[in-house]
Design a protein around this motif. Sequence first.
Motif, short mmCIF file in Angstrom:
data_model
loop_
_atom_site.label_atom_id
_atom_site.label_comp_id
_atom_site.label_asym_id
_atom_site.label_seq_id
_atom_site.Cartn_x
_atom_site.Cartn_y
_atom_site.Cartn_z
N PRO A 115 0.41 -1.27 0.02
CA PRO A 115 -0.33 0.23 0.10
C PRO A 115 0.43 1.20 -0.12
O PRO A 115 0.71 2.22 -0.38
CB PRO A 115 -0.53 -0.65 1.43
N ASP A 116 1.75 1.46 0.86
CA ASP A 116 2.84 2.25 0.20
C ASP A 116 3.54 2.47 -1.01
O ASP A 116 3.68 4.15 -1.90
CB ASP A 116 4.23 2.45 0.92
N ALA A 117 3.50 1.78 -1.87
CA ALA A 117 3.95 2.10 -3.11
C ALA A 117 2.91 2.62 -4.49
O ALA A 117 3.00 3.65 -5.26
CB ALA A 117 4.24 0.32 -3.61
N ALA A 118 1.54 1.78 -4.06
CA ALA A 118 0.88 2.64 -4.94
C ALA A 118 -0.89 2.24 -4.13
O ALA A 118 -1.04 1.87 -3.70
CB ALA A 118 0.31 1.95 -6.47
N PRO A 119 -2.03 3.31 -4.27
CA PRO A 119 -2.97 2.49 -3.11
C PRO A 119 -3.58 1.87 -4.72
O PRO A 119 -3.58 1.42 -5.02
CB PRO A 119 -4.34 3.89 -4.23
N VAL A 120 -3.70 1.02 -3.28
CA VAL A 120 -3.92 -0.44 -3.51
C VAL A 120 -5.16 -0.70 -4.15
O VAL A 120 -5.85 -1.55 -5.12
CB VAL A 120 -4.92 -2.37 -1.96
N THR A 121 -6.23 0.01 -4.47
CA THR A 121 -7.40 -0.24 -5.39
C THR A 121 -6.71 -0.19 -6.63
O THR A 121 -8.14 -0.79 -7.74
CB THR A 121 -8.55 1.22 -5.25
N THR A 122 -5.76 0.62 -6.82
CA THR A 122 -5.33 0.33 -8.42
C THR A 122 -5.43 -0.50 -8.53
O THR A 122 -4.51 -0.84 -10.12
CB THR A 122 -3.46 0.89 -8.74
N ALA A 123 -4.71 -1.65 -7.87
CA ALA A 123 -4.28 -3.44 -8.31
C ALA A 123 -6.01 -3.58 -9.15
O ALA A 123 -5.76 -4.69 -10.08
CB ALA A 123 -4.27 -4.41 -7.21
N LEU A 124 -6.57 -3.15 -8.96
CA LEU A 124 -8.45 -3.05 -9.13
C LEU A 124 -8.66 -2.71 -10.31
O LEU A 124 -9.23 -2.95 -11.56
CB LEU A 124 -9.30 -3.38 -8.72
N GLY A 125 -7.89 -1.30 -11.34
CA GLY A 125 -8.31 -0.76 -12.73
C GLY A 125 -6.70 -0.55 -13.25
O GLY A 125 -6.38 -1.24 -13.69
N VAL A 126 -6.16 1.26 -13.03
CA VAL A 126 -4.85 1.07 -13.77
C VAL A 126 -4.24 0.01 -14.38
O VAL A 126 -3.63 -0.08 -14.73
CB VAL A 126 -4.75 2.63 -13.52
N LEU A 127 -3.46 -0.41 -12.43
CA LEU A 127 -2.30 -1.15 -13.03
C LEU A 127 -2.81 -2.19 -12.77
O LEU A 127 -1.69 -3.09 -12.75
CB LEU A 127 -1.44 -1.06 -11.70
N GLY A 128 -4.36 -2.83 -12.72
CA GLY A 128 -5.02 -4.25 -12.96
C GLY A 128 -4.93 -4.42 -14.09
O GLY A 128 -4.71 -4.31 -15.95
N MET A 129 -6.42 -5.45 -14.24
CA MET A 129 -6.85 -5.73 -15.31
C MET A 129 -7.08 -5.33 -16.21
O MET A 129 -6.87 -5.08 -17.67
CB MET A 129 -8.00 -6.92 -15.18
N PRO A 130 -7.75 -3.47 -15.46
CA PRO A 130 -7.80 -2.80 -17.03
C PRO A 130 -7.07 -3.07 -18.01
O PRO A 130 -7.04 -2.28 -18.45
CB PRO A 130 -9.40 -1.52 -16.04
N GLY A 131 -5.61 -1.74 -16.49
CA GLY A 131 -5.05 -1.36 -17.51
C GLY A 131 -4.34 -2.34 -18.29
O GLY A 131 -3.46 -2.04 -19.12
N THR A 132 -3.77 -3.03 -17.58
CA THR A 132 -3.13 -4.36 -18.80
C THR A 132 -3.81 -5.15 -19.95
O THR A 132 -3.38 -4.90 -21.28
CB THR A 132 -3.23 -5.77 -17.80
N THR A 133 -5.43 -4.44 -19.99
CA THR A 133 -5.95 -4.56 -21.33
C THR A 133 -5.91 -3.47 -21.89
O THR A 133 -5.56 -4.01 -23.44
CB THR A 133 -7.64 -4.58 -20.87
N ALA A 134 -5.23 -2.21 -21.63
CA ALA A 134 -5.21 -1.44 -22.52
C ALA A 134 -4.28 -1.37 -22.40
O ALA A 134 -3.88 -1.09 -24.38
CB ALA A 134 -5.50 0.03 -21.60
#
Length: 333
Positions: A115-134
């Motif tokens: 959680p110190d590297a990035a907000p944990v919610t980013t693992a569901l969005g910008v750094l997660g499946m949607p971001g990887t899809t993009a």
Amino acid sequence: MNETNLRILLRARPEGAATAEHFQAVEEAPPSPRPGEALLRHRFLSLDPYMRGRMSGAKSYAAPVAVGDVMEGQSVAQVAEDPTGRFKPGDWVLGGKGWQRFSAQPVSGLVKLDPDAAPVTTALGVLGMPGTTAWVGVTEIAVPKPGETFVVSAASGAVGSVAGQIAKRMGARVVGVAGGFEKCRFVRDELGFDECVDHRAADFPDLLAAACPRGIDVYFENVGGAVQKAVWPLLNQFGRVAFCGMVAEYQNAEPAPGPNLAQVVRKSLRLRGFIVSQHPAAFTEWRSTGGRWLREGALRYREDVVKGLDRAPEAFLGMLRGENFGKRIVEIT
């Protein structure tokens, strides 16, 4: 453990548009982890358009949710109990499954989050499946060249917002399509797209044509419907279309009529659909690249958080209607 496990089940399969009546909330005892599993307390649930397809019994690339089973979804969770000793209670992980407060999951499939590297919610969005899809859609499927016109629908959403930023870094002229003044302002001013066109405007096809005076070389498709219809005649010779999603058509009882495919021959178009799960290596690659851009302030994102797991059905249905502004997440309070 005195807490109960609130679970949102699929009550019935929709015929046409899904409604709140197709979901059912139940309270049960939390599951007990089996050998090799940890008990997870879900904190944030990802809501994504693909879930509408899982409600259908039609043959697809993934098995549907069975009637009476918990709705499919990915969560960021905290470890409540791990008999294997791999994780400590309170550790943040990606890997919770289902629209529910608790789940027991194999520890081998959990990804520890910092959680110190990035907000944990980013693992569901910008750094997660949607971001990887993009990332996959732009760098492997569409591959825009410097100076080309790249158009992306649902440009303020979880996938489209990242896709446009990646295409911009690759040197393309990026035009977003979004619904409403505020979303278009965000796409231009916050995300840095060159233009954004409001698909709700009465003269949307004319506005899109004016925003793309040299035509469209690459189209990143998230929506379908009227947006696709307006894009199609603007595609240039050797244009490419990356088909990621068709959210405007997911609630249709019957498939919408498609565009005139004669242009595929006349313009030598290249059309390709893709599923991000078919590119497993991209998840690690994007977490590294996107995480670095995020720390540098070079990657922007927006989250639309709804509080309360009991509100997940209405939040999901609203997302299908385009009511979300950014990546839609449920905070499981």
